[in-house]
Scaffold this active site. Structure first.
Site, PDB file in Angstrom:
ATOM      1  N   CYS A  33       1.558  -1.985 -15.106  1.00 59.71           N
ATOM      2  CA  CYS A  33       0.388  -1.177 -14.750  1.00 59.71           C
ATOM      3  C   CYS A  33      -0.905  -1.984 -14.823  1.00 59.71           C
ATOM      4  CB  CYS A  33       0.308   0.014 -15.702  1.00 59.71           C
ATOM      5  SG  CYS A  33      -1.213   0.968 -15.562  1.00 59.71           S
ATOM      6  N   TYR A  64      -4.092   2.257  -4.183  1.00 55.12           N
ATOM      7  CA  TYR A  64      -3.272   3.454  -4.390  1.00 55.12           C
ATOM      8  C   TYR A  64      -3.561   4.505  -3.323  1.00 55.12           C
ATOM      9  CZ  TYR A  64      -1.709   1.746  -8.918  1.00 55.12           C
ATOM     10  OH  TYR A  64      -1.123   0.999  -9.916  1.00 55.12           O
TER      11      TYR A  64
END
Length: 316
Positions: free
Chosen positions: A56, A182
């Site tokens: 992440c 994203y």
């Protein structure tokens, strides 16, 4: 990704909001560690613990700052499995010496039994009170930077004279790069995707031009703005270019950006926080709506340890 509703775990793959656009949930836990004892969470060695994913980018920020500030002994870390499955982020057996949890959502419900929302990393846990201090990476890196007082060392990544410029840079990069990839990758309409990917490359083009004449994003020294950018850029060619369809250009196609990423990677201690194998395994194997086969690509072959050439530019 999954979420908790009134403390009960639900498997949910829905990531798109209105008009097919990806909408990121705001962080819920926003308390602070203080060096002067002015908050309920005073600085102390061994009291706080990070739950992170090596895959992440948001969690990666905290690992970098923890290392740069000399807090690896003061703040413990538990690393989740890179594959996000039916239970969301999970912890290998023995990975959580603090709570003995096997799924990250257990940590959230220990802090708040009726919690409703996404279960994300990073999480900064207080072992004294048994609760989450923060799950907002932007706050956590600032706590690691200046909230631990004499326990910390290393450079100030958010110096007072540069804060306004750092904040402006962070705001731009968050919207169109850090979160922008994203928005492109999780878009569910052509229009939403094209809108997002155009913003990503406008930002990369602007960064390339900026880094042609200054060494760092805020021309003075390496600041938190650089590290917030780095965790997206180091993933770009391996994941976002292909998996998220941000394929107009690679970071490697930008001479200044490519050298900039190498310089940051070569800062002592940073390379140890980068795990491209876990990064690729997480994205390609976890996001089955985007990559139904779960096949993880072998490449790209990029050597970030080669000379960066950025020393030709003087840091102010």
């Amino acid at each position: 990704m999954g979420l908790l509703i009134d403390g009960v775990w639900h498997r949910d793959d829905e990531t798109a909001g209105r008009g097919g656009r990806f909408e990121r949930q705001a962080s819920t836990f926003r308390d602070w560690i203080s060096a002067d004892g002015s908050t309920p969470y005073p600085a102390a060695a061994g009291r706080y613990h990070l739950y992170v994913s090596l895959a992440c980018p948001w969690a990666h920020r905290t690992l970098i700052v923890r290392r740069l500030k000399g807090l690896t002994d003061a703040v413990g870390v538990s690393v989740v499995d890179p594959l996000m499955g039916e239970s969301g982020w999970t912890l290998p057996e023995g990975a959580d010496p603090i709570n003995g949890a096997r799924a990250l959502h257990e940590i959230y419900t220990r802090a708040r039994p009726d919690y409703t929302g996404r279960v994300t990393v990073p999480v900064l846990w207080d072992t004294r009170t048994g609760t989450i201090v923060s799950n907002e990476s932007a706050d956590i890196i600032r706590m690691l930077n200046h909230g631990f007082g004499a326990l910390a060392s290393g450079p100030d990544l958010y110096p007072a004279p540069l804060r306004a410029e750092i904040d402006r840079m962070n705001a731009k990069l968050y919207d169109t790069l850090n979160n922008g990839v994203y928005k492109a990758g999780f878009a569910t309409t052509q229009a939403a995707y094209e809108e997002a990917v155009a913003a990503v490359f406008e930002t990369l083009d602007a960064m390339e031009a900026r880094l042609a004449h200054q060494r760092y994003l805020v021309d003075g020294a390496i600041t938190e703005a650089d590290w917030r950018a780095f965790t997206t850029l180091i993933r770009f060619d391996a994941v976002y270019h292909g998996h998220f369809k941000c394929n107009v250009r690679r970071v490697e196609d930008y001479p200044n950006l490519a050298g900039y990423v190498r310089e940051l990677y070569q800062v002592p201690g940073v390379a140890a926080t980068v795990d491209l194998d876990q990064i690729k395994r997480h994205y390609y194997a976890s996001h089955r709506r985007i990559n139904p086969t779960g096949i993880v690509p072998v490449g790209p072959a990029v050597d970030y340890a080669t000379p960066h050439g950025r020393d030709r530019l003087r840091a102010a």
